[in-house]
Design a protein around this motif. Structure first.
Motif, PDB file in Angstrom:
ATOM      1  N   LEU A  33       0.870  -1.179   0.000  1.00 38.70           N
ATOM      2  CA  LEU A  33       0.000   0.000   0.000  1.00 38.70           C
ATOM      3  C   LEU A  33       0.902   1.224   0.000  1.00 38.70           C
ATOM      4  O   LEU A  33       1.722   1.404   0.903  1.00 38.70           O
ATOM      5  N   GLN A  34       0.790   2.019  -1.040  1.00 35.76           N
ATOM      6  CA  GLN A  34       1.571   3.254  -1.093  1.00 35.76           C
ATOM      7  C   GLN A  34       0.698   4.402  -0.610  1.00 35.76           C
ATOM      8  O   GLN A  34      -0.379   4.639  -1.159  1.00 35.76           O
ATOM      9  N   VAL A  35       1.154   5.048   0.441  1.00 34.07           N
ATOM     10  CA  VAL A  35       0.384   6.170   0.978  1.00 34.07           C
ATOM     11  C   VAL A  35       1.051   7.461   0.512  1.00 34.07           C
ATOM     12  O   VAL A  35       2.167   7.784   0.916  1.00 34.07           O
ATOM     13  N   THR A  36       0.366   8.159  -0.388  1.00 33.46           N
ATOM     14  CA  THR A  36       0.904   9.432  -0.878  1.00 33.46           C
ATOM     15  C   THR A  36       0.389  10.545   0.025  1.00 33.46           C
ATOM     16  O   THR A  36      -0.825  10.695   0.195  1.00 33.46           O
ATOM     17  N   LEU A  37       1.305  11.282   0.597  1.00 29.64           N
ATOM     18  CA  LEU A  37       0.904  12.372   1.484  1.00 29.64           C
ATOM     19  C   LEU A  37       0.845  13.672   0.687  1.00 29.64           C
ATOM     20  O   LEU A  37       1.785  13.999  -0.048  1.00 29.64           O
ATOM     21  N   VAL A  38      -0.259  14.355   0.800  1.00 29.15           N
ATOM     22  CA  VAL A  38      -0.414  15.635   0.113  1.00 29.15           C
ATOM     23  C   VAL A  38      -0.333  16.710   1.190  1.00 29.15           C
ATOM     24  O   VAL A  38      -1.303  16.970   1.906  1.00 29.15           O
ATOM     25  N   ASP A  39       0.857  17.284   1.328  1.00 25.92           N
ATOM     26  CA  ASP A  39       1.089  18.291   2.373  1.00 25.92           C
ATOM     27  C   ASP A  39       0.567  19.637   1.868  1.00 25.92           C
ATOM     28  O   ASP A  39       1.097  20.210   0.922  1.00 25.92           O
ATOM     29  N   CYS A  40      -0.494  20.108   2.490  1.00 21.79           N
ATOM     30  CA  CYS A  40      -1.115  21.361   2.046  1.00 21.79           C
ATOM     31  C   CYS A  40      -0.550  22.540   2.826  1.00 21.79           C
ATOM     32  O   CYS A  40      -0.161  22.386   3.986  1.00 21.79           O
ATOM     33  N   PRO A  41      -0.542  23.713   2.235  1.00 20.10           N
ATOM     34  CA  PRO A  41      -0.130  24.886   2.996  1.00 20.10           C
ATOM     35  C   PRO A  41      -1.152  25.154   4.098  1.00 20.10           C
ATOM     36  O   PRO A  41      -2.288  24.689   4.020  1.00 20.10           O
ATOM     37  N   GLY A  42      -0.759  25.925   5.087  1.00 14.14           N
ATOM     38  CA  GLY A  42      -1.690  26.241   6.162  1.00 14.14           C
ATOM     39  C   GLY A  42      -2.103  27.699   6.140  1.00 14.14           C
ATOM     40  O   GLY A  42      -3.140  28.075   6.676  1.00 14.14           O
ATOM     41  N   HIS A  43      -1.279  28.521   5.484  1.00 15.89           N
ATOM     42  CA  HIS A  43      -1.564  29.959   5.526  1.00 15.89           C
ATOM     43  C   HIS A  43      -2.904  30.256   4.857  1.00 15.89           C
ATOM     44  O   HIS A  43      -3.207  29.744   3.772  1.00 15.89           O
ATOM     45  N   ALA A  44      -3.666  31.131   5.520  1.00 22.37           N
ATOM     46  CA  ALA A  44      -5.025  31.407   5.056  1.00 22.37           C
ATOM     47  C   ALA A  44      -5.071  31.869   3.603  1.00 22.37           C
ATOM     48  O   ALA A  44      -6.001  31.547   2.875  1.00 22.37           O
ATOM     49  N   SER A  45      -4.039  32.613   3.186  1.00 18.36           N
ATOM     50  CA  SER A  45      -4.074  33.170   1.832  1.00 18.36           C
ATOM     51  C   SER A  45      -3.926  32.081   0.778  1.00 18.36           C
ATOM     52  O   SER A  45      -4.121  32.320  -0.404  1.00 18.36           O
ATOM     53  N   LEU A  46      -3.560  30.885   1.214  1.00 13.44           N
ATOM     54  CA  LEU A  46      -3.308  29.821   0.235  1.00 13.44           C
ATOM     55  C   LEU A  46      -4.457  28.815   0.179  1.00 13.44           C
ATOM     56  O   LEU A  46      -4.280  27.674  -0.229  1.00 13.44           O
ATOM     57  N   ILE A  47      -5.625  29.276   0.581  1.00 18.00           N
ATOM     58  CA  ILE A  47      -6.741  28.330   0.699  1.00 18.00           C
ATOM     59  C   ILE A  47      -7.130  27.715  -0.646  1.00 18.00           C
ATOM     60  O   ILE A  47      -7.584  26.582  -0.716  1.00 18.00           O
ATOM     61  N   ARG A  48      -6.912  28.442  -1.755  1.00 22.94           N
ATOM     62  CA  ARG A  48      -7.233  27.841  -3.058  1.00 22.94           C
ATOM     63  C   ARG A  48      -6.399  26.588  -3.270  1.00 22.94           C
ATOM     64  O   ARG A  48      -6.871  25.589  -3.798  1.00 22.94           O
TER      65      ARG A  48
END
Ligand SMILES: Nc1nc2c(ncn2[C@@H]2O[C@H](COP(=O)(O)OP(=O)(O)OP(=O)(O)O)[C@@H](O)[C@H]2O)c(=O)[nH]1
Ligand SMILES: [Mg+2]
Length: 639
Positions: free
Chosen positions: A80-95
């Motif tokens: 099982l390959q678990v791909t982690l999608v690390d998202c930004p946290g800063h509010a301006s990057l919500i898109r």
């Protein structure tokens, strides 16, 4: 042959600085080029600016292996390959966060255990509710808790989080403590993270693999595009649907460019094919990577670029304030976010209880224009919306429809698949205001591809507005007839309104029978009940008020094209063409003409209203619409 890996995408979301990237790093064994804040700008600012991809793999857990006899023979040592999608946290990057959330199968919500839920943790939870099915809450930075009180603090925060989740679809989701980078930035790299094996075990047990379907057109969401000297241009992304093989032609629809797949890699390993859910790098030649930062790649001609769309809408309950027609929102469709103007509408009053249909839009039905999205319950915004719509003559009697829709008109065309997720937000709102900027979400049911959709497509969208008009009873003719006035102008062709229902202020129902004289007066037939004394005789209303709701087509009320979105026309212009000569009346109103003899027993007219029909489905300006006497709707049940 080595066993093929089954890939799942796990999103790492949370408030800024909660330790998402540190957690992704602690979990991963392989990283893509853009992972772990490697870009110089990220390093400089000390925050994640873009989606980062990395992965780890574990033996495929038993619950994910196909049952013996079901499907193809299990491969040796499947992983099982678990791909982690690390998202930004800063509010301006919500898109970027919204884009990331749409490709994940499970969301890890990272909470700084010393701070608890913060504004963006809440926004991420909202996004998670819209975009994914499973959640694991990770309480990070447990090393910062004082040693003697550590467990008690973790227990307290766990309870708090469980309570928060209670009102969400993630009720009962597991909460787990970790320290992804004990000691923080200054701690030596040798400092081992805490709780990671337990987290991997938990994730593995929680993961379920959505059914991956290799059929259907290939569609991949691309998040990075770069060139490799001597090789070509690589687009990395996640396959959203279908499959792709070496040598296939793929299209970058936003640029209308078609290229052949020269080579493919999954986390640095060459592959010859990939399916839905896989994380992939596709190499093509003769394509300038500067032309595409992120977007979609698909099987040639399988996607379309739309200028407007009909979407089903659900308000996000945490969004404060009403959702108003004509308002502009940031509309996120896939990885694209553009400004869009919305017009809300709901079902016709007689189909309020119709079960929601989430995979198509029915152009053959009639819909009711809404000044605002209608919310159930005691929400003040809802009450306000209901009032506004009541004012506009909408007869919903405080009831909320099961499904509501919106026409979204994009400021810039967007390229997207049918039925994709749409999120409307107010990203211009103050990021420090501690409010939810996400306003609504929905599904794109129908895209309007023609640039001139206002002329070519909107006339087929039958969104109407109910209107009321008041007149007075001038005199009572006999037991079953009254003469009314002040409802029409002298020059109005009253013949066009014969059959419309009216209600006297004293409650009796009637129907317009004929014109009376030349001065705009009219005769109303009030059936009463046979064998009983006439209602009119009983009440003898000397002067009663009449009101007439009218319908007007609002679908192409496009303020920016010079019209007005509120078809609040006087009744007077209704003298124009006969319904039969109107090009848009055929079809929608065929066979549904009003009764000329009076309302049938099944027709229900709400108190205080004279049901009239002034619906327009005409093309061009609102003036055209409003001067069209459209009668078919006058006979519908309105409650
Ligand atoms: N003490 C301690 N510090 C941590 C831990 N995890 C992360 N940090 C520190 O917290 C800061 C933020 O960590 P990041 O991983 O960049 O946080 P992030 O959530 O990815 O930040 P953004 O992506 O910018 O929102 C860094 O200084 C980390 O060293 C932890 O478990 N303990
Ligand atoms: Mg980060």
């Amino acid at each position: 042959m080595a066993g093929r890996r089954v890939n799942v995408n796990v999103g790492v979301l949370g408030h800024i600085d909660s330790g998402k990237t540190a957690l992704a790093r602690a979990l991963s064994t392989t990283a893509s080029t853009a992972a772990f804040d490697k870009q110089p700008q990220s390093r400089e600012r000390g925050i994640t600016l873009d989606l980062g991809f990395s992965c780890f793999s574990v033996p495929l857990p038993a619950h994910l292996r196909p049952a013996p006899g079901a499907g193809p023979e299990p491969e040796p040592e499947p992983r099982l390959q678990v791909t982690l999608v690390d998202c930004p946290g800063h509010a301006s990057l919500i898109r970027t966060i919204i884009g990331g959330a749409q490709i994940i199968d499970l969301m890890m919500l990272v909470i700084d255990v010393t701070k608890g839920m913060q504004t963006q943790s809440a926004e991420c939870l909202v996004i998670g509710q819209i975009a994914c099915q499973k959640l694991v809450v990770v309480l990070n930075k447990t090393d910062l808790l004082p040693e003697g009180k550590k467990q008690a603090a973790i227990d307290r925060m766990t309870k708090k989080m469980q309570k928060t989740l209670e009102s969400t679809k993630f009720r009962g989701a597991p909460v787990i403590p970790v320290a992804a980078k004990p000691g923080g930035p200054d701690a030596p790299e040798t400092e081992a993270p805490q709780g990671i094996p337990e987290l991997i075990e938990l994730l593995t047990s929680q993961i379920s693999i959505p059914t991956r379907d290799p059929s259907g057109p290939f569609l991949m969401s691309v998040d990075h595009c770069f060139s490799i000297k001597g090789q070509g241009t690589v687009m990395t992304g996640t396959i959203l649907s279908g499959s792709v093989s070496l040598g296939d032609s793929v299209e970058i629809p936003a640029l209308k460019v078609v290229r052949k797949v020269k080579s493919m890699q999954m986390f640095h390993t060459p592959v010859s094919s990939a399916v839905q859910g896989d994380r992939l790098g596709i190499c093509v030649t003769q394509f300038d990577p500067k032309l595409l930062e992120r977007g979609l790649v698909c099987a040639p001609e399988s996607l379309h670029t739309v200028h407007a769309a009909l979407i089903s809408v659900e308000k996000i309950p945490y969004f404060r304030g009403p959702l108003q027609t004509k308002a502009k929102f940031h509309i996120t469709v896939g990885h694209e976010t553009v400004m869009g103007r919305v017009m809300f509408f709901g079902p016709a009053p007689d189909s309020l209880d119709r079960e929601p249909v989430l995979d198509s839009f029915d152009f053959s039905r009639e819909y009711l224009f809404q000044e605002q999205y209608l919310c159930p319950g005691p929400d003040p915004a809802a009450a306000h919306a209901a009032k506004a719509d009541e004012k506009a003559g909408q007869v919903l009697a405080g009831r909320c429809p099961q499904q509501q829709w919106a026409l979204v008109e994009f400021e810039k065309p967007v390229t997207c698949p049918r039925l994709c997720l749409v999120i409307g937000s107010r990203l211009d709102a103050d990021i420090h205001a501690n409010t939810c900027r996400l306003a609504f979400h929905g599904v794109l049911l129908h895209g309007l591809e023609d640039r001139n959709y206002a002329e070519s497509a909107l006339p087929t969208l039958r969104v109407y507005k109910l209107k009321q008009k008041h007149g007075v009873v001038e005199r009572v003719l006999d037991d079953h007839s009254v003469i009314g006035r002040s409802l029409f102008k002298k020059e109005t062709n009253i013949q066009l309104f014969v059959g419309l229902r009216v209600q006297l202020s004293t409650g009796e129902l009637g129907v317009i029978d004929s014109a009376f004289g030349q001065s705009g007066k009219f005769k109303v037939h009030v059936p009463g009940k046979s064998g009983k004394k006439s209602v009119l005789n009983t009440h003898v209303p000397q002067i009663s008020h009449l009101s007439a709701p009218r319908h007007a087509c609002c679908a192409h009320a496009k303020p920016r094209r010079g019209g007005t979105a509120t078809p609040a026309c006087p009744l007077t212009p209704l003298r124009t063409a006969s319904p039969h000569s109107h090009p848009h009346l055929e079809g929608p109103f065929r066979g549904g003409g009003p009764s000329r003899t009076g309302p049938g027993p099944e027709r229900h007219v709400p108190r205080g209203a004279l049901r009239g029909a002034v619906a327009g489905a005409g093309r061009g300006s609102m003036a055209d619409v409003l001067t069209s006497p459209l009668k078919g709707l006058g006979t519908r049940s309105c409650m």
